[in-house]
Design a protein around this motif. Structure first.
Motif, PDB file in Angstrom:
ATOM      1  N   PRO A 227       2.257  12.175  12.009  1.00 47.07           N
ATOM      2  CA  PRO A 227       2.369  11.055  11.065  1.00 47.07           C
ATOM      3  C   PRO A 227       3.688  10.301  11.191  1.00 47.07           C
ATOM      4  CG  PRO A 227       2.375  13.164   9.891  1.00 47.07           C
ATOM      5  CD  PRO A 227       2.114  13.458  11.327  1.00 47.07           C
TER       6      PRO A 227
ATOM      7  N   ALA B 256       3.416   8.183  14.383  1.00 49.60           N
ATOM      8  CA  ALA B 256       2.538   7.034  14.127  1.00 49.60           C
ATOM      9  C   ALA B 256       3.282   5.960  13.342  1.00 49.60           C
ATOM     10  CB  ALA B 256       1.285   7.482  13.375  1.00 49.60           C
ATOM     11  N   THR B 257       4.079   6.366  12.378  1.00 54.33           N
ATOM     12  CA  THR B 257       4.884   5.421  11.601  1.00 54.33           C
ATOM     13  C   THR B 257       5.886   4.710  12.505  1.00 54.33           C
ATOM     14  OG1 THR B 257       4.619   6.726   9.600  1.00 54.33           O
ATOM     15  CG2 THR B 257       6.506   5.242   9.671  1.00 54.33           C
TER      16      THR B 257
ATOM     17  N   LEU C 297       3.644  12.573   2.134  1.00 47.17           N
ATOM     18  CA  LEU C 297       2.731  11.758   2.948  1.00 47.17           C
ATOM     19  C   LEU C 297       2.609  10.335   2.412  1.00 47.17           C
ATOM     20  CD1 LEU C 297       0.037  14.459   3.726  1.00 47.17           C
ATOM     21  CD2 LEU C 297       1.897  13.648   5.217  1.00 47.17           C
TER      22      LEU C 297
ATOM     23  N   ALA D 278       3.452   6.863   4.436  1.00 42.93           N
ATOM     24  CA  ALA D 278       2.528   5.718   4.469  1.00 42.93           C
ATOM     25  C   ALA D 278       3.240   4.436   4.022  1.00 42.93           C
ATOM     26  CB  ALA D 278       1.315   6.004   3.600  1.00 42.93           C
TER      27      ALA D 278
END
Length: 176
Positions: free
Chosen positions: A29, A32-33, A104, A108
């Motif tokens: 994650p 990906a960010t 999380l 996001a």
């Protein structure tokens, strides 16, 4: 055969995730960010962003990728540590789940800010997103502290950088 009540309260043996799965769950994650951020800024740094009026304290462009590389590494390590601090039962487990969920959500929000600010050129909405991100990072630190204080400490520079980014975003909104 155990009674149904015993079967539902049985604590599993061993960690929830293998070490490799925990590492992947921490890195993916965050990576990906970072990719979203990179793709959202590449064309805009020398174009739209260069044309904006900026406050005197705006760092040179090269500072941002260096800072984010260090911060993303620290964020991934903090998440890896939090994943390894998973309590098996009781109220602590619910607290851990909340800490993970908040972690999380802040990732996001981090991923959302760059496309909002750079790709959509929405400076005002970017300020809303980065302010929400700051709140969530601070809450992540508070919740994570119970389970792994080092993980929480690893997030402190991130909180400081996001606080700076919030001030910078507000200043850019004000002068444009």
């Amino acid at each position: 055969m155990p009674a149904p009540s015993q079967a539902t309260t049985r604590v599993p043996e061993g960690p929830a995730l293998s070490p490799w799965m925990r590492l992947a769950a921490a890195i993916l994650p965050v990576a990906a960010t970072a990719v979203v951020g990179s793709l959202s800024t590449q064309a805009e740094i020398e174009g739209w962003y260069a044309q904006l009026n900026k406050p005197w304290f705006n760092p040179p462009d090269w500072v941002f990728p260096v800072a984010w590389t260090i911060l993303y590494t620290m964020i991934a390590i903090a998440l890896w540590r939090l994943l390894g601090a998973r309590p098996r039962t009781g109220p602590s487990r619910e607290g851990w789940r909340l800490a993970l969920a908040v972690f999380l959500v802040q990732i996001a929000l981090n991923a959302a800010w760059t496309p909002v600010f750079f790709s959509a050129h929405a400076i005002g909405l970017g300020l809303v997103v980065v302010a929400a991100l700051l709140v969530m990072v601070l809450w992540t630190i508070r919740l994570t502290w119970r389970f792994d204080s080092l993980a929480a400490w690893l997030l402190m520079p991130y909180a400081a950088w996001v606080a700076f980014a919030t001030i910078l975003n507000a200043a850019i909104l004000r002068v444009n």
